[in-house]
Write a protein that holds these residues in place. Structure first.
Motif, PDB file in Angstrom:
ATOM      1  N   MET A   1      -8.426 -12.615  -4.865  1.00 40.32           N
ATOM      2  CA  MET A   1      -9.338 -11.525  -4.578  1.00 40.32           C
ATOM      3  C   MET A   1      -9.483 -11.296  -3.070  1.00 40.32           C
ATOM      4  N   LEU A   2      -9.248 -12.326  -2.290  1.00 43.71           N
ATOM      5  CA  LEU A   2      -9.368 -12.213  -0.843  1.00 43.71           C
ATOM      6  C   LEU A   2      -8.335 -11.247  -0.276  1.00 43.71           C
ATOM      7  N   ILE A   3      -7.112 -11.320  -0.773  1.00 47.13           N
ATOM      8  CA  ILE A   3      -6.069 -10.406  -0.305  1.00 47.13           C
ATOM      9  C   ILE A   3      -6.408  -8.969  -0.689  1.00 47.13           C
ATOM     10  N   ALA A   4      -6.891  -8.772  -1.897  1.00 38.92           N
ATOM     11  CA  ALA A   4      -7.228  -7.424  -2.362  1.00 38.92           C
ATOM     12  C   ALA A   4      -8.335  -6.813  -1.504  1.00 38.92           C
ATOM     13  N   VAL A   5      -9.361  -7.572  -1.227  1.00 42.68           N
ATOM     14  CA  VAL A   5     -10.472  -7.050  -0.430  1.00 42.68           C
ATOM     15  C   VAL A   5     -10.048  -6.840   1.017  1.00 42.68           C
ATOM     16  N   SER A   6      -9.298  -7.783   1.566  1.00 41.19           N
ATOM     17  CA  SER A   6      -8.867  -7.637   2.962  1.00 41.19           C
ATOM     18  C   SER A   6      -7.834  -6.518   3.116  1.00 41.19           C
ATOM     19  N   THR A   7      -7.227  -6.100   2.050  1.00 39.97           N
ATOM     20  CA  THR A   7      -6.336  -4.944   2.071  1.00 39.97           C
ATOM     21  C   THR A   7      -7.141  -3.659   1.890  1.00 39.97           C
ATOM     22  N   ALA A   8      -8.140  -3.694   1.032  1.00 38.55           N
ATOM     23  CA  ALA A   8      -8.914  -2.497   0.716  1.00 38.55           C
ATOM     24  C   ALA A   8      -9.830  -2.058   1.859  1.00 38.55           C
ATOM     25  N   ALA A  83      -2.084  -5.618  -4.578  1.00 37.64           N
ATOM     26  CA  ALA A  83      -2.880  -4.936  -3.551  1.00 37.64           C
ATOM     27  C   ALA A  83      -1.998  -4.341  -2.463  1.00 37.64           C
ATOM     28  N   ILE A  84      -0.976  -5.077  -2.070  1.00 39.49           N
ATOM     29  CA  ILE A  84      -0.090  -4.589  -1.013  1.00 39.49           C
ATOM     30  C   ILE A  84       0.686  -3.360  -1.487  1.00 39.49           C
ATOM     31  N   VAL A  85       1.077  -3.347  -2.737  1.00 36.29           N
ATOM     32  CA  VAL A  85       1.789  -2.186  -3.289  1.00 36.29           C
ATOM     33  C   VAL A  85       0.875  -0.966  -3.266  1.00 36.29           C
ATOM     34  N   ALA A  86      -0.381  -1.148  -3.648  1.00 37.15           N
ATOM     35  CA  ALA A  86      -1.340  -0.041  -3.605  1.00 37.15           C
ATOM     36  C   ALA A  86      -1.511   0.463  -2.178  1.00 37.15           C
ATOM     37  N   ALA A  87      -1.571  -0.456  -1.224  1.00 34.51           N
ATOM     38  CA  ALA A  87      -1.709  -0.071   0.187  1.00 34.51           C
ATOM     39  C   ALA A  87      -0.493   0.710   0.670  1.00 34.51           C
ATOM     40  N   LEU A  88       0.684   0.259   0.307  1.00 35.08           N
ATOM     41  CA  LEU A  88       1.908   0.953   0.724  1.00 35.08           C
ATOM     42  C   LEU A  88       1.978   2.358   0.139  1.00 35.08           C
ATOM     43  N   ILE A  89       1.598   2.494  -1.110  1.00 29.04           N
ATOM     44  CA  ILE A  89       1.592   3.815  -1.743  1.00 29.04           C
ATOM     45  C   ILE A  89       0.582   4.719  -1.044  1.00 29.04           C
ATOM     46  N   GLY A  90      -0.605   4.197  -0.749  1.00 30.53           N
ATOM     47  CA  GLY A  90      -1.619   4.987  -0.054  1.00 30.53           C
ATOM     48  C   GLY A  90      -1.173   5.404   1.326  1.00 30.53           C
ATOM     49  N   CYS A  91      -0.536   4.504   2.050  1.00 26.29           N
ATOM     50  CA  CYS A  91      -0.054   4.836   3.397  1.00 26.29           C
ATOM     51  C   CYS A  91       1.079   5.847   3.352  1.00 26.29           C
TER      52      CYS A  91
END
Length: 119
Positions: A1-8, A83-91
């Motif tokens: 969950m830490l990675i997800a929050v620190s990405t979000a 989470a990283i995949v979601a971030a890449l798609i958003g970017c």
């Protein structure tokens, strides 16, 4: 969950900042400056070209910003693994809409009919 929050969190902050910029651009209250804005030859031609170009770019910029907010939510819901995949798609979504915004800004700024500034 830490990675997800620190990405979000950065996605959320960036999405809010870009929405604020889009709002100021739409209202034509974003001043010409060295930090924020679409800095093309045509938008830098004059204050009128800057304001008109940014007003035209406001909607596509807002659409890109919303993509970052959705990606932030997706990062939290997806969990650490995705989470990283979601971030890449958003970017990627934001970059695509930034290109649309830049094209709209340049076209509107060119339509002001002002001559180019002397070089």
């Amino acid at each position: 969950m830490l990675i997800a929050v620190s990405t979000a969190v950065p996605l959320l902050v960036a999405g809010v900042v870009f929405l604020w910029i889009a709002s100021r651009a739409r209202r034509r209250t974003l001043p010409m400056n060295a930090w924020v804005g679409i800095r093309t030859t045509s938008t830098l031609r004059s204050d009128a070209a800057w304001r008109r170009g940014h007003a035209a770019a406001a909607l596509p910029l807002a659409v890109g910003s919303v993509g970052l907010l959705v990606a932030a939510g997706g990062a939290v819901l997806a969990g650490d693994e995705s989470a990283i995949v979601a971030a890449l798609i958003g970017c990627a979504w934001l970059v695509a809409w930034l290109m649309v915004s830049s094209a709209a800004a340049a076209q509107a700024a060119n339509a002001t009919g002002e001559d180019a500034a002397p070089r």
